[in-house]
Design a protein around this motif. Structure first.
Motif, mmCIF file in Angstrom:
data_model
loop_
_atom_site.group_PDB
_atom_site.id
_atom_site.type_symbol
_atom_site.label_atom_id
_atom_site.label_comp_id
_atom_site.label_asym_id
_atom_site.label_seq_id
_atom_site.Cartn_x
_atom_site.Cartn_y
_atom_site.Cartn_z
ATOM 1 N N LEU A 196 4.825 1.401 6.504
ATOM 2 C CA LEU A 196 4.949 0.756 5.190
ATOM 3 C C LEU A 196 6.298 0.062 5.010
ATOM 4 C CD1 LEU A 196 3.091 3.240 2.791
ATOM 5 C CD2 LEU A 196 2.331 1.011 3.599
ATOM 6 N N PRO A 197 7.432 0.704 5.350
ATOM 7 C CA PRO A 197 8.710 -0.024 5.233
ATOM 8 C C PRO A 197 8.818 -1.191 6.217
ATOM 9 C CG PRO A 197 9.117 2.334 5.274
ATOM 10 C CD PRO A 197 7.676 2.111 5.602
ATOM 11 N N THR A 198 8.186 -1.050 7.375
ATOM 12 C CA THR A 198 8.234 -2.112 8.381
ATOM 13 C C THR A 198 7.604 -3.389 7.857
ATOM 14 O OG1 THR A 198 8.112 -0.467 10.134
ATOM 15 C CG2 THR A 198 7.570 -2.721 10.736
ATOM 16 N N PHE A 199 6.534 -3.260 7.109
ATOM 17 C CA PHE A 199 5.845 -4.430 6.577
ATOM 18 C C PHE A 199 6.292 -4.792 5.162
ATOM 19 C CE2 PHE A 199 2.815 -2.898 9.802
ATOM 20 C CZ PHE A 199 2.782 -4.032 10.592
ATOM 21 N N PRO A 241 6.055 -1.979 -1.101
ATOM 22 C CA PRO A 241 6.887 -1.335 -2.142
ATOM 23 C C PRO A 241 6.847 0.191 -2.016
ATOM 24 C CG PRO A 241 4.922 -2.345 -3.096
ATOM 25 C CD PRO A 241 4.941 -2.712 -1.654
ATOM 26 N N GLN A 242 7.843 0.837 -2.606
ATOM 27 C CA GLN A 242 7.963 2.300 -2.513
ATOM 28 C C GLN A 242 6.762 3.022 -3.104
ATOM 29 O OE1 GLN A 242 10.131 4.384 -1.198
ATOM 30 N NE2 GLN A 242 11.523 2.848 -0.384
ATOM 31 N N CYS A 243 6.133 2.441 -4.101
ATOM 32 C CA CYS A 243 5.007 3.115 -4.753
ATOM 33 C C CYS A 243 3.802 3.240 -3.817
ATOM 34 C CB CYS A 243 4.625 2.391 -6.039
ATOM 35 S SG CYS A 243 3.954 0.748 -5.776
ATOM 36 N N MET A 244 3.735 2.452 -2.768
ATOM 37 C CA MET A 244 2.615 2.535 -1.826
ATOM 38 C C MET A 244 2.574 3.897 -1.121
ATOM 39 S SD MET A 244 0.671 -0.023 -2.022
ATOM 40 C CE MET A 244 -0.306 0.150 -0.576
ATOM 41 N N MET A 245 3.747 4.424 -0.813
ATOM 42 C CA MET A 245 3.795 5.747 -0.175
ATOM 43 C C MET A 245 3.270 6.811 -1.127
ATOM 44 S SD MET A 245 4.405 7.065 2.614
ATOM 45 C CE MET A 245 4.602 8.656 3.322
ATOM 46 N N LYS A 246 3.608 6.692 -2.420
ATOM 47 C CA LYS A 246 3.087 7.629 -3.415
ATOM 48 C C LYS A 246 1.577 7.520 -3.528
ATOM 49 C CE LYS A 246 7.347 7.653 -6.055
ATOM 50 N NZ LYS A 246 8.020 7.259 -7.287
ATOM 51 N N VAL A 247 1.057 6.310 -3.464
ATOM 52 C CA VAL A 247 -0.391 6.097 -3.541
ATOM 53 C C VAL A 247 -1.084 6.753 -2.344
ATOM 54 C CG1 VAL A 247 -2.190 4.309 -3.428
ATOM 55 C CG2 VAL A 247 -0.218 3.993 -4.924
ATOM 56 N N VAL A 248 -0.510 6.618 -1.167
ATOM 57 C CA VAL A 248 -1.087 7.230 0.038
ATOM 58 C C VAL A 248 -1.141 8.749 -0.124
ATOM 59 C CG1 VAL A 248 -0.695 7.674 2.498
ATOM 60 C CG2 VAL A 248 -0.471 5.357 1.605
ATOM 61 N N VAL A 249 -0.063 9.353 -0.580
ATOM 62 C CA VAL A 249 -0.008 10.807 -0.747
ATOM 63 C C VAL A 249 -1.005 11.275 -1.808
ATOM 64 C CG1 VAL A 249 1.459 12.733 -1.452
ATOM 65 C CG2 VAL A 249 2.348 10.998 0.105
#
Length: 185
Positions: free
Chosen positions: A60-63, A66-74
């Motif tokens: 996610l950071p490589t592409f 936004p930070q909220c994407m990691m929260k959405v995945v979790v």
């Protein structure tokens, strides 16, 4: 002053065996989780989720996500954990496909069959009903034996009902089951 069980107004114990009954119910619940293989599914799901979170934290950071994407995945993985627990409670994955988990344990099934066999010795129980029970338990040999006993010993019984009974689907294709239809009418 007594620290043991106290008596309520109607004479029943107010705080009798609550811990003991709770422990018995909890142990039955955990045994049921084990029988339905919920533990195995949840451990596999946790490992797969951990791998997905690790991959997401790298990609996610490589592409530039936004930070909220990691929260959405979790959050989605956490919701999936609950959903997988429910589905593994209700369904079993078998070599024959996805099937509904039986509502009774194999130990209970053995007791039920023993009671049925004792009842058969004492009174008349149709062989067809016994065959349905054994077919439901997956014991094809005994199911076919009961069907054979029922249909070959009675001349006036027409076996066409067996050919459409969905409860006997597991027996279809078995040579002994097919032989029941080949007897002269």
């Amino acid at each position: 002053m007594s620290w043991g069980a106290t008596t309520s107004v109607n004479g029943t114990p107010a705080r009798g065996n609550r811990p003991r009954t709770f422990l018995m119910k909890a142990s039955r619940f955990f045994a049921e989780l084990k029988r339905r293989k919920v533990y195995k599914v949840e451990v596999a799901y946790a490992v797969a989720s951990w791998l997905l979170i690790q991959a997401a934290s790298i990609f996610l950071p490589t592409f530039g996500a936004p930070q909220c994407m990691m929260k959405v995945v979790v959050v989605f993985l956490a919701l999936g954990f609950i959903l997988s627990a429910i589905l593994s409670w209700v369904f079993d994955i078998t070599p024959q496909g996805i099937t509904r988990t039986a509502d009774f344990s194999p130990d209970e099934a053995v007791d039920i069959v023993r009671q049925l066999e004792a009842q058969v010795r004492q009174e008349f129980v149709r062989g067809y009903l016994s065959a349905l029970i054994y077919a439901g338990l997956g014991d094809k040999t005994k199911a076919i034996d009961y069907l054979k006993r029922e249909y070959l010993n009675h001349d006036k019984i027409d076996p066409t009902g067996m050919s459409v009974d969905a409860m006997l689907d597991e027996l279809r294709g078995h040579p002994r089951f097919e032989a029941l239809f080949e007897r002269p009418q």
